[in-house]
Write an enzyme that holds these catalytic residues in place. Structure first.
Site, PDB file in Angstrom:
ATOM      1  N   HIS A  24       0.829  -1.202   0.000  1.00 52.77           N
ATOM      2  CA  HIS A  24       0.000   0.000   0.000  1.00 52.77           C
ATOM      3  C   HIS A  24       0.864   1.252   0.000  1.00 52.77           C
ATOM      4  O   HIS A  24       0.538   2.244  -0.653  1.00 52.77           O
ATOM      5  CB  HIS A  24      -0.919   0.005   1.228  1.00 52.77           C
ATOM      6  CG  HIS A  24      -2.021  -0.996   1.147  1.00 52.77           C
ATOM      7  ND1 HIS A  24      -3.350  -0.646   1.029  1.00 52.77           N
ATOM      8  CD2 HIS A  24      -2.005  -2.350   1.153  1.00 52.77           C
ATOM      9  CE1 HIS A  24      -4.093  -1.740   0.970  1.00 52.77           C
ATOM     10  NE2 HIS A  24      -3.299  -2.789   1.049  1.00 52.77           N
ATOM     11  N   ASP A 115      -6.119   5.688   2.964  1.00 51.77           N
ATOM     12  CA  ASP A 115      -6.261   4.312   2.482  1.00 51.77           C
ATOM     13  C   ASP A 115      -7.554   3.691   3.011  1.00 51.77           C
ATOM     14  O   ASP A 115      -8.292   4.299   3.787  1.00 51.77           O
ATOM     15  CB  ASP A 115      -5.043   3.503   2.933  1.00 51.77           C
ATOM     16  CG  ASP A 115      -4.630   2.431   1.940  1.00 51.77           C
ATOM     17  OD1 ASP A 115      -5.503   1.919   1.222  1.00 51.77           O
ATOM     18  OD2 ASP A 115      -3.437   2.114   1.890  1.00 51.77           O
ATOM     19  N   SER A 278       7.682  -9.897  -2.162  1.00 53.78           N
ATOM     20  CA  SER A 278       8.312 -10.250  -0.882  1.00 53.78           C
ATOM     21  C   SER A 278       7.341 -10.781   0.159  1.00 53.78           C
ATOM     22  O   SER A 278       7.762 -11.337   1.171  1.00 53.78           O
ATOM     23  CB  SER A 278       9.036  -9.025  -0.319  1.00 53.78           C
ATOM     24  OG  SER A 278       8.118  -7.967  -0.096  1.00 53.78           O
ATOM     25  N   HIS A 357       2.086 -12.610  -9.807  1.00 49.31           N
ATOM     26  CA  HIS A 357       0.824 -12.787  -9.087  1.00 49.31           C
ATOM     27  C   HIS A 357      -0.284 -11.853  -9.558  1.00 49.31           C
ATOM     28  O   HIS A 357      -1.407 -11.937  -9.066  1.00 49.31           O
ATOM     29  CB  HIS A 357       1.028 -12.639  -7.584  1.00 49.31           C
ATOM     30  CG  HIS A 357       1.727 -11.375  -7.170  1.00 49.31           C
ATOM     31  ND1 HIS A 357       1.624 -10.187  -7.863  1.00 49.31           N
ATOM     32  CD2 HIS A 357       2.543 -11.130  -6.112  1.00 49.31           C
ATOM     33  CE1 HIS A 357       2.334  -9.258  -7.249  1.00 49.31           C
ATOM     34  NE2 HIS A 357       2.910  -9.801  -6.194  1.00 49.31           N
ATOM     35  N   SER A 362       3.159  -4.681 -10.728  1.00 43.89           N
ATOM     36  CA  SER A 362       3.991  -5.672 -11.416  1.00 43.89           C
ATOM     37  C   SER A 362       3.553  -5.846 -12.865  1.00 43.89           C
ATOM     38  O   SER A 362       4.385  -5.967 -13.777  1.00 43.89           O
ATOM     39  CB  SER A 362       3.921  -7.020 -10.689  1.00 43.89           C
ATOM     40  OG  SER A 362       4.471  -6.932  -9.396  1.00 43.89           O
ATOM     41  N   GLU A 365       4.673  -2.848 -14.872  1.00 43.14           N
ATOM     42  CA  GLU A 365       6.126  -2.920 -15.041  1.00 43.14           C
ATOM     43  C   GLU A 365       6.496  -3.872 -16.177  1.00 43.14           C
ATOM     44  O   GLU A 365       7.372  -3.579 -16.998  1.00 43.14           O
ATOM     45  CB  GLU A 365       6.754  -3.390 -13.732  1.00 43.14           C
ATOM     46  CG  GLU A 365       8.199  -3.006 -13.541  1.00 43.14           C
ATOM     47  CD  GLU A 365       8.666  -3.282 -12.118  1.00 43.14           C
ATOM     48  OE1 GLU A 365       9.488  -2.508 -11.635  1.00 43.14           O
ATOM     49  OE2 GLU A 365       8.215  -4.270 -11.502  1.00 43.14           O
ATOM     50  N   GLY A 380      -6.818 -11.576  -3.135  1.00 39.14           N
ATOM     51  CA  GLY A 380      -7.378 -10.242  -3.292  1.00 39.14           C
ATOM     52  C   GLY A 380      -7.515  -9.746  -4.710  1.00 39.14           C
ATOM     53  O   GLY A 380      -7.958 -10.464  -5.611  1.00 39.14           O
TER      54      GLY A 380
END
Length: 464
Positions: A24, A115, A278, A357, A362, A365, A380
Site C-alpha cells: 500500500h 487508504d 516479498s 501474481h 507488477s 512494469e 485479493g
C-alpha cells in the site's frame, strides 16, 4: 517534526497517509513523486520503522517531508505480522486519530489522501476543514466487484456467503464476463468478518471510507478500466479522479554483474522471470508444480521464491523443490530467494516473459518492458487484475486452476507459458502479443502518462 517550509498561496499541499503494508505504501510513494514533480507540496505520514524505506523511494528528495506516527503496540507493518493478526495493525491505526488530527491542524493541507483502513478519516478531516481523498491502491475492476453498496442488494439482511461473491453485484458492467471461482470468492470472505473494538468488517470500513470522502482517486485510466470506473462513480455519486497507471520511472541503479552476465548468455526474449513479491509465500505443492512447469518448457528461467523471515530459505527450498531439480536445470535455470533487482531484470533484453501474481504495479512494469505476461494470482485484487489483463485486454494469459481449491498442475504452467512463448504463431498467442504491444506503447508514452498527472493536479486545484 512537521514541515516548516513556507507555502506559496497558489501551492497545493497534500498529506499522504497509507495503510502500513508496503504494497500500500508503494503506490502512495509513486503518486507522491509524480505530484511533487508537478509542483505539489507533499507530506507523508507513516510509522517510524517504515520511514527509511519510504525516504529511499521518494526520489531521494528532502523536500517531501516524512513524519513519524507513534504506535502504542510497536507493530508497524504487515511484514512483522502473520496474516491472521493483520487486524491488530488496523486497530493500531485507529489509535492514531488524535495524532493525525493535531498534525492536520498544524500542517493545514488542502487534501489528505488516505487508504481503505482509515474509515474515520473523512469525518476527522472535515472537522478541521480539510478535504479527504480515498486513494485506492486496488484496481477499479476489483473495487467495483467487491466494495460497492449494491454488493448487498440481493442479500436481504442475511450474512453474505462465498456463493454470493461468485457473482458480480447488480448493475456491474454488462460487457464484462467477470465472475469468481469458489476458491477466489472464499479468499474475500475475510472482508465480511468483524474484528477490533469497533466490531466493523473490512467491507464496512471500505464502504464508509468511499462513501464519506470528498472524492476518490484511482491509479488507472479510462482506456484500461472505463466501464468499472463509471460504475463506481454511479454507485458512490461523487467524482472519481484518475492518476493514470503510475508507470514507474526507470531505475538509475545498475544490474548486478552476476545477473547481467547470466542473462547475456541467452537469446533475446527467451528467459522467463517468475517472481511473486516479498510477501507472497507459496506452499510446497505450489513450488513443486511451478518449478516442474518451468522445467518442462525447456526455456531458461529465473525463479524467485521468498519465505517468512523466521524460516531458512535454503532449508525450505531443499525440502520443497523436486528431487534433483537444481542439478537438472543448472545450465538454464536459477532459483533465488531474497532481495532481487526485479525492475532491472525485466528490462534486460534476454527476458521475454514474466510469471507474476497479478499485482497491478507488477503488471504495468512487465508491459512497459515488453515482457509477455503469465498470471498466477494468489489473493485479493490479484484475481481481478489477472482477469482484466487476460479477459478484457487480452494481453496476457492466466494459469488454469481448479474451481474449488485453486490447485494447478505443472501442465497448467506449461500450457500458459507455451501460449505466449512457444506458440506465438498460433491465433491466441498472436492476438495476445499484438494486444500486449499496443498497451506497451500506450504505457510507455511519456506525454500520455504526464498528462494524467497534469490533469489530476488541475482538478485538485480547481476543487481545493
Amino acid at each position: 517534526m512537521p514541515s516548516e517550509l513556507a507555502m506559496n498561496n497558489d501551492e497545493l499541499h497534500v498529506v499522504m497517509f497509507p495503510f502500513l503494508a508496503f504494497g500500500h505504501i508503494s503506490p502512495f510513494v509513486q503518486l507522491s513523486n509524480k505530484l511533487f514533480s508537478h509542483g505539489v507540496h507533499v507530506t507523508f505520514l507513516s510509522a517510524a520503522s517504515n520511514i527509511p524505506r519510504i525516504r529511499s523511494t521518494l526520489n531521494l528528495n528532502p523536500a517531501i517531508n516524512v513524519i513519524s506516527l507513534k504506535f502504542p503496540n510497536g507493530i508497524t507493518n504487515t511484514a512483522e505480522l502473520p496474516p491472521h493478526l493483520a487486524g491488530n495493525l488496523i486497530h493500531a491505526l485507529d489509535l492514531t486519530q488524535d495524532q493525525v488530527k493535531s498534525l492536520l491542524l498544524e500542517l493545514k493541507p488542502h487534501y489528505v489522501f488516505f487508504d481503505f483502513a482509515q474509515h474515520w478519516l473523512p469525518k476527522l478531516a472535515s472537522e478541521v476543514g480539510i478535504k479527504s481523498v480515498h486513494f485506492s491502491v486496488y484496481s477499479a475492476i476489483s473495487d467495483a466487484y467487491i466494495t460497492v453498496p449494491s454488493r448487498f442488494a440481493d442479500v436481504e439482511g442475511r450474512n453474505i456467503t462465498f456463493e454470493d461473491l461468485k457473482k458480480p453485484p447488480p448493475g456491474y458492467p454488462q460487457n464484462s464476463n467477470i465472475s469468481l471461482k469458489a476458491f477466489e470468492a472464499m479468499d474475500f470472505m475475510f472482508l465480511f468478518t468483524r474484528f477490533g473494538e469497533k466490531n466493523l468488517t473490512g467491507y464496512e470500513r471500505v464502504l464508509q471510507s468511499l462513501g464519506e470522502c470528498s472524492f476518490i482517486v484511482f491509479k488507472t485510466c479510462k482506456e484500461i478500466e472505463g466501464p468499472y470506473l463509471d460504475y463506481i462513480e454511479t454507485q458512490f455519486r461523487k467524482p472519481v479522479l484518475l492518476s493514470g497507471p503510475l508507470v514507474p520511472e526507470p531505475s538509475t541503479d545498475v544490474l548486478e554483474e552476476k545477473w547481467s552476465k547470466w542473462l547475456d548468455g541467452f537469446p533475446a526474449k527467451s528467459v522467463i522471470l517468475c517472481s511473486f513479491g516479498s510477501e507472497t509465500f507459496l506452499s510446497d505443492y505450489q513450488i513443486k508444480e511451478l518449478a516442474s512447469g518451468l522445467e518442462l518448457t525447456g526455456l531458461p528461467f529465473i525463479l524467485v521464491l521468498n519465505f517468512p523471515s523466521n524460516l531458512s530459505a535454503k532449508a525450505e527450498l531443499e525440502r520443497a523443490l523436486p528431487k534433483g531439480y537444481l542439478e537438472r536445470v543448472k545450465n538454464r535455470g536459477v532459483v533465488h530467494s531474497g532481495w532481487f533487482q526485479q525492475q532491472l531484470v525485466l528490462k534486460h533484453s534476454s527476458v521475454g516473459c514474466y510469471v507474476c501474481h497479478g499485482g497491478f504495479s507488477s503488471v504495468i512494469e512487465a508491459m512497459v518492458n515488453e515482457c509477455q505476461l503469465v498470471l498466477l494470482p494468489f489473493k485479493g485484487d490479484q484475481f481481478f487484475n489477472s482477469k482484466l489483463i487476460a479477459n478484457d485486454l487480452k494481453a496476457g494469459v492466466e494459469v488454469n486452476r481448479s474451481d474449488e481449491d485453486g490447485f494447478f498442475h505443472k501442465e497448467d504452467i506449461l500450457e500458459a507459458l507455451k501460449t505466449v512463448m512457444l506458440e506465438d504463431n498460433k491465433e491466441q498467442g498472436k492476438q495476445i502479443r499484438e494486444n500486449h504491444m499496443q498497451w506497451s506503447k500506450f504505457l510507455s508514452n511519456k506525454e500520455i502518462q504526464n498528462k494524467f498527472i497534469t490533469d489530476l493536479v488541475a482538478q485538485l486545484k480547481s476543487m481545493a
